[in-house]
Design a protein around this motif. Structure first.
Motif, PDB file in Angstrom:
ATOM      1  N   LEU A 178      -6.433  11.607  57.260  1.00  0.00           N
ATOM      2  CA  LEU A 178      -6.706  12.485  58.402  1.00  0.00           C
ATOM      3  C   LEU A 178      -5.783  12.150  59.569  1.00  0.00           C
ATOM      4  O   LEU A 178      -5.287  13.053  60.265  1.00  0.00           O
ATOM      5  CB  LEU A 178      -8.172  12.353  58.820  1.00  0.00           C
ATOM      6  CG  LEU A 178      -9.202  12.957  57.847  1.00  0.00           C
ATOM      7  CD1 LEU A 178     -10.615  12.616  58.291  1.00  0.00           C
ATOM      8  CD2 LEU A 178      -9.039  14.476  57.775  1.00  0.00           C
ATOM      9  N   SER A 179      -5.545  10.859  59.801  1.00  0.00           N
ATOM     10  CA  SER A 179      -4.631  10.472  60.883  1.00  0.00           C
ATOM     11  C   SER A 179      -3.198  10.885  60.560  1.00  0.00           C
ATOM     12  O   SER A 179      -2.458  11.345  61.440  1.00  0.00           O
ATOM     13  CB  SER A 179      -4.710   8.962  61.109  1.00  0.00           C
ATOM     14  OG  SER A 179      -4.286   8.259  59.948  1.00  0.00           O
ATOM     15  N   PHE A 180      -2.803  10.764  59.274  1.00  0.00           N
ATOM     16  CA  PHE A 180      -1.468  11.210  58.880  1.00  0.00           C
ATOM     17  C   PHE A 180      -1.322  12.721  59.046  1.00  0.00           C
ATOM     18  O   PHE A 180      -0.264  13.216  59.445  1.00  0.00           O
ATOM     19  CB  PHE A 180      -1.185  10.830  57.427  1.00  0.00           C
ATOM     20  CG  PHE A 180      -1.038   9.351  57.205  1.00  0.00           C
ATOM     21  CD1 PHE A 180      -0.716   8.498  58.252  1.00  0.00           C
ATOM     22  CD2 PHE A 180      -1.228   8.809  55.932  1.00  0.00           C
ATOM     23  CE1 PHE A 180      -0.591   7.137  58.044  1.00  0.00           C
ATOM     24  CE2 PHE A 180      -1.099   7.452  55.719  1.00  0.00           C
ATOM     25  CZ  PHE A 180      -0.787   6.612  56.781  1.00  0.00           C
ATOM     26  N   MET A 181      -2.384  13.441  58.747  1.00  0.00           N
ATOM     27  CA  MET A 181      -2.333  14.900  58.874  1.00  0.00           C
ATOM     28  C   MET A 181      -2.142  15.329  60.332  1.00  0.00           C
ATOM     29  O   MET A 181      -1.435  16.297  60.623  1.00  0.00           O
ATOM     30  CB  MET A 181      -3.614  15.509  58.300  1.00  0.00           C
ATOM     31  CG  MET A 181      -3.646  17.034  58.314  1.00  0.00           C
ATOM     32  SD  MET A 181      -5.143  17.680  57.558  1.00  0.00           S
ATOM     33  CE  MET A 181      -4.831  17.266  55.839  1.00  0.00           C
ATOM     34  N   ALA A 184       1.549  14.783  61.109  1.00  0.00           N
ATOM     35  CA  ALA A 184       2.546  15.442  60.265  1.00  0.00           C
ATOM     36  C   ALA A 184       3.109  16.671  60.967  1.00  0.00           C
ATOM     37  O   ALA A 184       2.377  17.452  61.573  1.00  0.00           O
ATOM     38  CB  ALA A 184       1.938  15.829  58.922  1.00  0.00           C
ATOM     39  N   ALA A 185       4.424  16.847  60.877  1.00  0.00           N
ATOM     40  CA  ALA A 185       5.088  17.986  61.526  1.00  0.00           C
ATOM     41  C   ALA A 185       5.574  19.015  60.524  1.00  0.00           C
ATOM     42  O   ALA A 185       5.638  20.207  60.830  1.00  0.00           O
ATOM     43  CB  ALA A 185       6.268  17.488  62.372  1.00  0.00           C
ATOM     44  N   LYS A 186       5.921  18.593  59.314  1.00  0.00           N
ATOM     45  CA  LYS A 186       6.459  19.500  58.314  1.00  0.00           C
ATOM     46  C   LYS A 186       5.324  20.105  57.474  1.00  0.00           C
ATOM     47  O   LYS A 186       4.307  19.460  57.213  1.00  0.00           O
ATOM     48  CB  LYS A 186       7.428  18.768  57.393  1.00  0.00           C
ATOM     49  CG  LYS A 186       8.675  18.249  58.107  1.00  0.00           C
ATOM     50  CD  LYS A 186       9.593  17.554  57.114  1.00  0.00           C
ATOM     51  CE  LYS A 186      10.856  17.027  57.786  1.00  0.00           C
ATOM     52  NZ  LYS A 186      11.745  16.350  56.825  1.00  0.00           N
ATOM     53  N   LEU A 190       2.216  18.420  55.256  1.00  0.00           N
ATOM     54  CA  LEU A 190       0.813  18.835  55.432  1.00  0.00           C
ATOM     55  C   LEU A 190       0.173  19.224  54.102  1.00  0.00           C
ATOM     56  O   LEU A 190      -0.977  18.875  53.820  1.00  0.00           O
ATOM     57  CB  LEU A 190       0.732  20.004  56.421  1.00  0.00           C
ATOM     58  CG  LEU A 190       0.953  19.659  57.891  1.00  0.00           C
ATOM     59  CD1 LEU A 190       1.020  20.939  58.727  1.00  0.00           C
ATOM     60  CD2 LEU A 190      -0.176  18.765  58.400  1.00  0.00           C
ATOM     61  N   LEU A 191       0.923  19.950  53.283  1.00  0.00           N
ATOM     62  CA  LEU A 191       0.387  20.367  51.985  1.00  0.00           C
ATOM     63  C   LEU A 191       0.132  19.159  51.089  1.00  0.00           C
ATOM     64  O   LEU A 191      -0.896  19.091  50.391  1.00  0.00           O
ATOM     65  CB  LEU A 191       1.348  21.334  51.307  1.00  0.00           C
ATOM     66  CG  LEU A 191       1.521  22.696  51.985  1.00  0.00           C
ATOM     67  CD1 LEU A 191       2.607  23.508  51.284  1.00  0.00           C
ATOM     68  CD2 LEU A 191       0.206  23.462  51.991  1.00  0.00           C
ATOM     69  N   LYS A 192       1.070  18.234  51.087  1.00  0.00           N
ATOM     70  CA  LYS A 192       0.899  17.038  50.260  1.00  0.00           C
ATOM     71  C   LYS A 192      -0.299  16.223  50.728  1.00  0.00           C
ATOM     72  O   LYS A 192      -1.127  15.788  49.896  1.00  0.00           O
ATOM     73  CB  LYS A 192       2.173  16.182  50.338  1.00  0.00           C
ATOM     74  CG  LYS A 192       2.132  14.922  49.470  1.00  0.00           C
ATOM     75  CD  LYS A 192       2.112  15.274  47.992  1.00  0.00           C
ATOM     76  CE  LYS A 192       2.304  14.028  47.120  1.00  0.00           C
ATOM     77  NZ  LYS A 192       1.237  13.036  47.308  1.00  0.00           N
ATOM     78  N   ILE A 193      -0.442  16.046  52.014  1.00  0.00           N
ATOM     79  CA  ILE A 193      -1.565  15.267  52.550  1.00  0.00           C
ATOM     80  C   ILE A 193      -2.884  15.994  52.294  1.00  0.00           C
ATOM     81  O   ILE A 193      -3.905  15.377  51.977  1.00  0.00           O
ATOM     82  CB  ILE A 193      -1.364  15.007  54.052  1.00  0.00           C
ATOM     83  CG1 ILE A 193      -0.135  14.102  54.268  1.00  0.00           C
ATOM     84  CG2 ILE A 193      -2.587  14.340  54.653  1.00  0.00           C
ATOM     85  CD1 ILE A 193       0.261  13.933  55.716  1.00  0.00           C
ATOM     86  N   SER A 194      -2.866  17.314  52.424  1.00  0.00           N
ATOM     87  CA  SER A 194      -4.088  18.092  52.177  1.00  0.00           C
ATOM     88  C   SER A 194      -4.551  17.949  50.729  1.00  0.00           C
ATOM     89  O   SER A 194      -5.748  17.811  50.451  1.00  0.00           O
ATOM     90  CB  SER A 194      -3.852  19.561  52.512  1.00  0.00           C
ATOM     91  OG  SER A 194      -3.527  19.729  53.871  1.00  0.00           O
ATOM     92  N   ALA A 195      -3.614  17.970  49.787  1.00  0.00           N
ATOM     93  CA  ALA A 195      -3.973  17.805  48.372  1.00  0.00           C
ATOM     94  C   ALA A 195      -4.549  16.422  48.113  1.00  0.00           C
ATOM     95  O   ALA A 195      -5.571  16.281  47.422  1.00  0.00           O
ATOM     96  CB  ALA A 195      -2.742  18.045  47.503  1.00  0.00           C
TER      97      ALA A 195
END
Length: 301
Positions: A178-181, A184-186, A190-195
């Motif tokens: 959640l903190s990485f999300m 995240a700017a790209k 975001l998609l990778k972190i969301s998955a």
């Protein structure tokens, strides 16, 4: 030879001075080397102490994170009773009342009747673990005979502790994602972190479901009771077989119907076959007259 004797003391003095200077230089170098080695030893020891301190802190954190204190054992109790009772319905009612009194509930109930001589049924009850033994004693006290008694206990404390540790680690991973999300700017990131976050949250839900299941199974014990009741069937007096007047009227009506049916058939036969019967009557009369006349002639002759 005289000149050599003059210069010999000077050479000796020069050699002594040179040796003294060399020894002083070597002492300075050795002193400096010792100081450097001492400094490096101090710095290395300080670094090692700091590293070991960090390791100790990390070890304390991890051990404090992984260890979970469990005050009570988590045991899943199950009981299977087979009882022979005198009054089936009354026993079932008493068991249901006891279950409600102890804070339990009826999970399943069914009744089977085999003719009029035997009634059987099975009832499954969930009882709080603290009243488990007391409920078993009450159930057995209502039986005329205990046919079977089987009690099992499964210790799931270690499994529950392991699930709790896994849940805490997954929570930490979830917070990091959640903190990485947030940072995240790209879009790709975001998609990778969301998955990854969705996969972690799914694992968290699975672990929580297993923990809730274990909590439910340990909080409420399962008691399955099979009841049997054998009845002594006394044959009743069949009033239908002793009703003489009704039987007499029934037989009279049968004979009357039979007589009327025969008369009706006779009338139908006579009227329906009247032409044939008339011809037969005429033939019979003529035959009789002919026979009588011949007989009279034979007498005259």
């Amino acid at each position: 030879m005289k000149k050599l004797k003059r210069w010999l003391p000077i050479y000796l003095i020069a050699v002594v001075v040179w040796l003294a200077g060399c020894s002083a230089i070597s002492e300075d170098k050795s002193a400096k080397m010792n100081e450097g080695s001492m400094d490096s030893a101090k710095s290395g020891s300080s670094e090692k102490s700091s590293i070991s301190a960090d390791k100790k802190d990390m070890a304390n954190k991890t051990t404090g994170f992984e260890k979970l204190e469990v005050t009570n054992k988590m045991v899943i109790y199950q009981a299977d009773l087979q009882l022979r009772v005198k009054k089936f319905n009354q026993t079932v009612q008493n068991l249901e009342e006891k279950a409600l009194k102890f804070g339990g509930y009826i999970a399943e109930s069914n009744v089977t009747k085999e003719g009029k001589e035997q009634v059987s049924g099975r009832i499954t009850i969930r009882i709080p673990q603290k009243h488990f033994q007391e409920f078993l004693h009450d159930a057995e006290g209502q039986a005329a005979e205990v046919l079977q008694r089987n009690i099992t206990g499964q210790d799931v404390t270690e499994e529950y502790v392991d699930l709790d540790s896994r849940l805490k680690s997954k929570r930490v991973v979830e917070e990091r994602l959640l903190s990485f999300m947030k940072g995240a700017a790209k879009t790709e990131d975001l998609l990778k972190i969301s998955a990854d976050l969705a996969a972690v949250q799914e694992e968290i839900e699975t672990i929580e479901g297993k923990m809730k299941f274990l909590e439910n199974q340990t909080a409420l014990s399962t008691v399955t009771i099979t009841l049997y009741e054998n009845k002594v069937v006394v044959p009743n007096i069949d009033k239908d077989k002793l009703n003489t007047w009704e039987k007499t009227k029934k037989q009279f009506m049968k004979s009357t119907n039979l007589l009327l049916s025969g008369l009706s058939g006779l009338v139908v036969f006579l009227i329906g076959n009247l032409p044939i019967l008339l011809i037969l009557v005429i033939i019979s009369i003529l035959s009789f007259l002919f026979y009588k006349k011949r007989k009279a002639q034979n007498r005259q002759d």
